[in-house]
Design an enzyme around this catalytic site. Structure first.
Site, PDB file in Angstrom:
ATOM      1  N   HIS A   1       1.431   1.716  -5.739  1.00 27.91           N
ATOM      2  CA  HIS A   1       0.080   1.143  -5.798  1.00 27.91           C
ATOM      3  C   HIS A   1      -0.936   2.240  -6.096  1.00 27.91           C
ATOM      4  CE1 HIS A   1      -3.616  -0.896  -4.628  1.00 27.91           C
ATOM      5  NE2 HIS A   1      -3.818   0.032  -3.712  1.00 27.91           N
TER       6      HIS A   1
ATOM      7  N   ASP B   1      -5.062   5.500  -0.274  1.00 24.41           N
ATOM      8  CA  ASP B   1      -4.296   4.749   0.735  1.00 24.41           C
ATOM      9  C   ASP B   1      -3.225   5.614   1.393  1.00 24.41           C
ATOM     10  OD1 ASP B   1      -5.453   2.214   0.913  1.00 24.41           O
ATOM     11  OD2 ASP B   1      -4.441   1.504  -0.897  1.00 24.41           O
TER      12      ASP B   1
ATOM     13  N   HIS C   1       0.836  -1.208   0.000  1.00 18.11           N
ATOM     14  CA  HIS C   1       0.000   0.000   0.000  1.00 18.11           C
ATOM     15  C   HIS C   1       0.869   1.255   0.000  1.00 18.11           C
ATOM     16  CE1 HIS C   1      -2.863  -3.080   1.498  1.00 18.11           C
ATOM     17  NE2 HIS C   1      -3.720  -2.392   0.760  1.00 18.11           N
TER      18      HIS C   1
END
Length: 782
Positions: free
Chosen positions: A508, A545, A504
Site C-alpha cells: 500500500h 503508514d 496498511h
C-alpha cells in the site's frame, strides 16, 4: 465645464432611451435596441455567437434528416408531375417538332434532378451540410442559375419565329406561344429546383439572400430576353415597368421572409438559453449532491460571495439587494456561534443514511457498551461523541498541531534527523543488510498509473524498495553525492517496519508513493518543490503508514491504548507513524538528509509531519474545505499554499486504490474489508458496539457503504484536485472511480452477483491476515 459635460451626457442618454422606447414599440423585429444585448447580426443574417449559429444549423439539418424520406418522395413526385405535364402539353399542341432543343433539355434536366436528389439522400447530405453548408448552397444556386438561363434562351430561340406580331401585356409573362394555340407552362418547370433548394437546404442561414437575388434575376431575365427578341414590336417602358414590378415583388417577399426568420431565430435563442440554464442548474445540483458536505466555513465563504454578487447585480432593486445582504450577514453571525467551522453539521449528518461514514472519518466514538450491560444508558456516549467532535474542530486552521516524538527529549547539536550514533554501532548495523545493488528495477514504471500491485500471480512485495529507490535516486540522491548504501539501508529498515497486515502494508505504501509521484508531476506543483523537499515528501509517502498494526484511531481511543495516552487522542496513528519514521531517520546509517543544515532539517521535518498527519481521515473534511475556499488555481497561490496542495495530493494517493482498474480495486477492497472486520471482531470481544464499517454481521450492507464512500469522499476529493491539473490525470482517476462505482451499483442490483461478490470478499483469506499485531513501542526507548 465638468457639470456641462455631465448634463450633455445625461441629456443624450435620456434621448437615446426615448428613441429606444419608440423603436421597441414599433419594431417588427422584437429585438433589443441596445447593441450589447443583440444576439443577431442582421446582415448577413446570422447569430453573433458562432457556436449558436452552428447549433442552429445543426438543429435545422437534424429536423430535415428526420423527415428525409418525406422530402425525397415529395420532390420526386413534384418533379415527375411537372415532367408529365410538360409532355402532355407538348403532345396536345404538337410542340415536339417545333421545340426540339427545349424537349431535349427537358429530359436532361429531369434526369439531372432525379440523380441529384437520390445522390444527396444516399450520401447523408445533411451531415455534409453541417460543415460545408455555405459552399454547397452557393454552388447549387450557381448551377441552377446556369441551367435555368440555358433553358430560357433555348426556349425563346425555338419559338422566336412563332411569336405574334402584336403583343399585349396580358400575354407577356412567358410568351411561350406556338401557332397562337395555347400558353404552355414550360417556363414554370425551371422554378422546380428553387422549390427543392428551399426545402432540402436550410435557406434560413446567412446565405439566404442569395436565393432572393437569384429569384429576382430570373424574373428580370424573362422580361429582358423577351424584349430583345421582340424589340421592334414592343414598348421599352412596359418592359421597364415589368422589371420594376418584379423588383418590388422580390423585395416584398424578401422582407417578409427576413422578418419571419428573425422571429424564428429569436425563438430559437430563447429556447437555447432556457436549455442552457436547465442544464447548468442540473449540473449545479449534481455537483452539490456529489459534495462531501458543506462545512460551516464553506457556508460562510459562499454567503459572502453571494452578498458581493448581489451588491454588484444591477438588475436587482436596492431594497432587494440590501435585504439579501443583511439576511446573509445574519446567517454568518449565527454560524460563527458554532465551534465546528471546519466540520459538517452533525444534524445534517444524522439525517443522511451514511452517518456511519462520517462517524468513521471524524472519529466519532460509538457507545462503549459492555456485553453484560447491553441495556445501559445510551445518551451519555452520544454526548461524549459530540463533545469530542467539537473538541477536534477547535484545532487551529493554519498549521496542524505538531507532536514531537519522545526521541526529541534528548536533543543534540543537530536535530534528530542528523543524530549520529557511534561508529561501531553503525558498522554492525550496516552489516545486517544484504544489499542487492543490481536489483531489477525495469519491471516497474513510475509513470504508468495502473500498475498491478495485487492483480498478479503473487503480490509485489519488492515494490516498496524498488519504487523508493527509483524515485529518491531520481529526485535527490543522484544530485547530493550520497552513498546508495544509505538509501538502501533506509528503504530496507522502513520496509521492515511495515507489518504484514491485509491493507496498511508496504505494498500500500509503495502504491501511494508511486501515485504521489505521478500526481505531483502531473499537477502544477512539481517545479515549486526543491530537491530536498521532494525527497521529504516521497519519504512521507513511503512512511505514512509505517508500523501500522491493522487498527484505526477509533479502536485506540475506545481501548485506551498506550499510544492514546502519548498523543492525547489527536491523530494517534499518524503521530505514531511520524515517530517511527523519525526514529529510523535519526540513525546516521539511514539518514539521507545528513548533509542538510539545521534550519533545512527543521523545515523538512515539519513538512514530513504535516503531510503524514494529513492522512488522518478525521481531517479529511477540514483539509478539503480549506482547499476549496482558497480555490488554488494561480501558481503564486500554489507557492503560498504548497503544504495544503501536498496534503491534498497524499490524501488522493492514499485513497487511490479506488481510482484504478476494477480487478486491482476489488483486491484492495477485499484486503481493507478483512482488516476492518478483524478490528470489529476485536472490539466485539472487548464489549464495544460496532460501526457498520467494522461489523462482520452487517456485511450484506457493505456494497452500499462502499458506494457511499466513493460518492461522498473520493469523488469530491479528486474533483477538487482538478484545479491543479495541467494534464489529464484527475480525469483518468475520476473515470476509474465512476466505473468502479457503476460496477458496485450493478452488483448491488443483481442479488445473485451481490451474494457471489460478498462471499468472495470473505473467502480464501490467508492465515497471515489473521495475525494480530501490536504497536512497536521500542521506538520510544531513550
Amino acid at each position: 465645464m465638468k457639470h456641462m459635460f455631465k448634463n450633455i451626457l445625461f441629456h443624450k442618454k435620456g434621448k437615446h432611451d426615448k428613441n429606444d422606447a419608440i423603436k421597441k414599440a414599433f419594431s417588427l423585429f422584437s429585438v433589443p435596441s441596445n447593441e450589447n444585448e443583440r444576439i443577431i447580426k442582421f446582415w448577413p443574417l446570422k447569430f453573433k455567437e458562432k457556436d449558436e449559429e452552428t447549433l442552429y444549423i445543426i438543429k435545422l439539418c437534424d429536423n430535415m434528416y428526420s423527415k428525409k424520406y418525406v422530402i425525397l418522395v415529395s420532390h420526386l413526385i413534384s418533379l415527375l408531375l411537372m415532367y408529365s405535364v410538360c409532355l402532355i402539353v407538348g403532345n396536345i399542341n404538337d410542340l415536339f417538332s417545333v421545340l426540339k432543343l427545349t424537349y431535349i433539355l427537358l429530359h436532361t434536366f429531369t434526369a439531372i434532378n432525379i440523380i441529384l436528389i437520390l445522390t444527396l439522400h444516399a450520401t447523408h447530405y445533411v451531415e455534409m451540410f453541417k460543415s460545408i453548408k455555405g459552399e454547397i448552397f452557393i454552388f447549387y444556386i450557381m448551377m441552377i442559375f446556369v441551367i435555368w438561363c440555358s433553358w430560357l434562351f433555348i426556349l425563346f430561340n425555338n419559338i422566336k419565329d412563332l411569336l405574334p406580331i402584336v403583343v399585349n401585356v396580358n400575354n407577356f409573362l412567358y410568351a411561350t406561344y406556338a401557332n397562337n394555340k395555347i400558353n404552355i407552362v414550360l417556363g414554370f418547370f425551371a422554378y422546380l429546383p428553387i422549390f427543392y433548394l428551399i426545402t432540402i437546404i436550410p435557406c434560413r442561414i446567412c446565405y439566404s439572400c442569395a436565393f432572393d437575388i437569384l429569384f429576382f434575376i430570373m424574373k428580370v431575365a424573362i422580361f429582358s430576353v423577351y424584349y430583345l427578341i421582340t424589340m421592334k414590336s414592343y414598348i421599352l417602358t412596359d418592359n421597364i415597368f415589368m422589371i420594376i414590378s418584379a423588383l418590388v415583388g422580390s423585395l416584398f417577399i424578401f422582407v417578409i421572409r427576413y422578418i419571419i426568420e428573425i422571429q424564428r431565430r429569436l425563438s430559437f435563442h430563447n429556447w437555447n438559453k432556457q436549455t442552457k440554464q436547465i442544464i447548468k442548474l442540473k449540473k449545479t445540483l449534481k455537483e452539490e449532491k456529489q459534495k462531501l458536505s458543506t462545512t460551516n466555513i464553506e457556508e460562510i465563504y459562499n454567503l459572502i460571495n453571494d452578498s458581493i454578487g448581489n451588491y454588484y447585480n444591477e438588475n436587482k432593486k436596492q431594497k432587494e439587494t440590501d435585504w439579501s445582504i443583511v439576511n446573509n450577514l445574519e446567517k454568518i453571525l449565527n454560524i460563527l456561534k458554532e465551534d465546528n467551522l471546519f466540520s459538517p453539521d452533525l444534524k445534517t449528518i444524522n439525517k443522511k443514511n451514511y452517518n456511519h461514514i462520517y462517524g468513521y472519518i471524524m472519529d466519532l466514538k460509538k457507545q462503549k457498551e459492555i456485553i453484560n450491560d447491553k441495556i445501559g444508558s445510551k445518551e451519555e456516549p452520544e454526548a461524549e461523541s459530540e463533545s469530542e467532535c467539537v473538541d477536534e474542530s477547535k484545532e487551529g486552521s493554519q498549521i496542524e498541531s505538531i507532536f514531537e516524538s519522545i526521541s526529541d527529549v534528548k536533543q543534540k547539536k543537530k536535530s534528530d534527523l542528523a543524530y549520529t550514533s557511534s561508529y561501531e554501532e553503525k558498522e554492525n548495523e550496516i552489516l545486517k543488510y544484504d544489499f542487492n545493488m543490481n536489483m531489477d528495477k525495469e519491471n516497474i514504471s513510475i509513470d504508468i498509473w495502473n500498475t498491478k500491485f495485487l492483480d498478479r500471480k503473487s503480490p509485489n512485495y519488492d515494490a516498496f524498495i524498488k519504487i523508493g529507490y527509483i524515485l529518491l535516486n531520481k529526485y535527490y540522491i543522484s544530485n547530493q553525492n550520497i552513498s546508495v548504501k544509505i538509501l538502501y539501508s533506509l528503504l530496507y529498515e522502513m520496509k521492515k517496519g511495515y507489518n504484514d497486515v491485509p491493507y496498511h502494508n508496504s505494498i500500500h505504501a509503495a502504491m501511494v508513493t508511486k501515485h504521489c509521484s505521478i500526481l505531483i508531476t502531473s499537477l502544477d506543483t512539481v517545479n515549486i518543490l526543491k530537491d530536498n523537499e521532494m525527497a521529504a515528501f516521497l519519504i512521507s509517502a513511503l512512511g505514512h503508514d509505517i508500523g501500522h498494526f491493522g487498527r484505526t484511531n477509533m479502536f485506540l481511543k475506545n481501548c485506551s491504548n498506550f499510544l492514546r495516552i502519548i498523543y492525547n487522542d489527536k491523530s494517534i496513528l499518524e503521530n505514531y507513524h511520524c515517530s517511527y519514521l523519525f526514529n529510523i531517520l535519526s540513525k546516521e546509517e539511514h539518514n539521507i538528509f545528513k548533509k542538510e543544515d539545521l534550519k533545512t532539517l527543521t523545515n523538512l521535518r515539519q513538512l514530513i509531519i504535516e503531510v503524514i498527519l494529513a492522512t488522518d481521515m478525521s481531517k479529511h473534511i477540514k483539509i478539503l474545505a480549506q482547499f476549496r475556499i482558497k480555490s488554488i488555481k494561480i501558481k503564486s497561490y500554489i507557492e503560498k499554499n504548497i503544504i495544503l496542495c501536498l496534503k491534498m495530493i497524499i490524501k488522493a494517493a492514499d485513497l487511490s486504490h479506488n481510482c484504478v482498474d476494477w480487478s486491482e480495486h476489488y483486491l484492495w477492497v477485499k484486503r481493507l474489508v478483512n482488516e476492518f472486520y478483524s478490528e470489529g471482531d476485536d472490539l466485539l470481544e472487548r464489549g464495544f458496539e460496532l460501526n457498520p464499517l467494522f461489523d462482520r454481521k452487517a456485511h450484506n450492507n457493505f456494497i452500499q457503504i462502499q458506494r457511499t464512500f466513493l460518492r461522498e469522499l473520493v469523488l469530491p476529493l479528486i474533483s477538487s484536485l482538478k484545479t491543479l491539473d495541467t494534464s489529464t490525470i484527475t480525469q483518468l482517476m475520476l473515470s476509474h472511480v465512476k466505473r468502479n462505482y457503476s460496477k458496485w451499483t450493478k452488483i448491488e442490483k443483481d442479488e445473485t452477483k451481490k451474494e457471489k461478490y460478498l462471499n468472495e470478499l470473505l473467502t480464501d483469506v490467508p492465515n497471515s491476515w489473521k495475525i494480530v499485531y501490536a504497536p512497536n513501542l521500542n521506538i520510544y526507548k531513550l
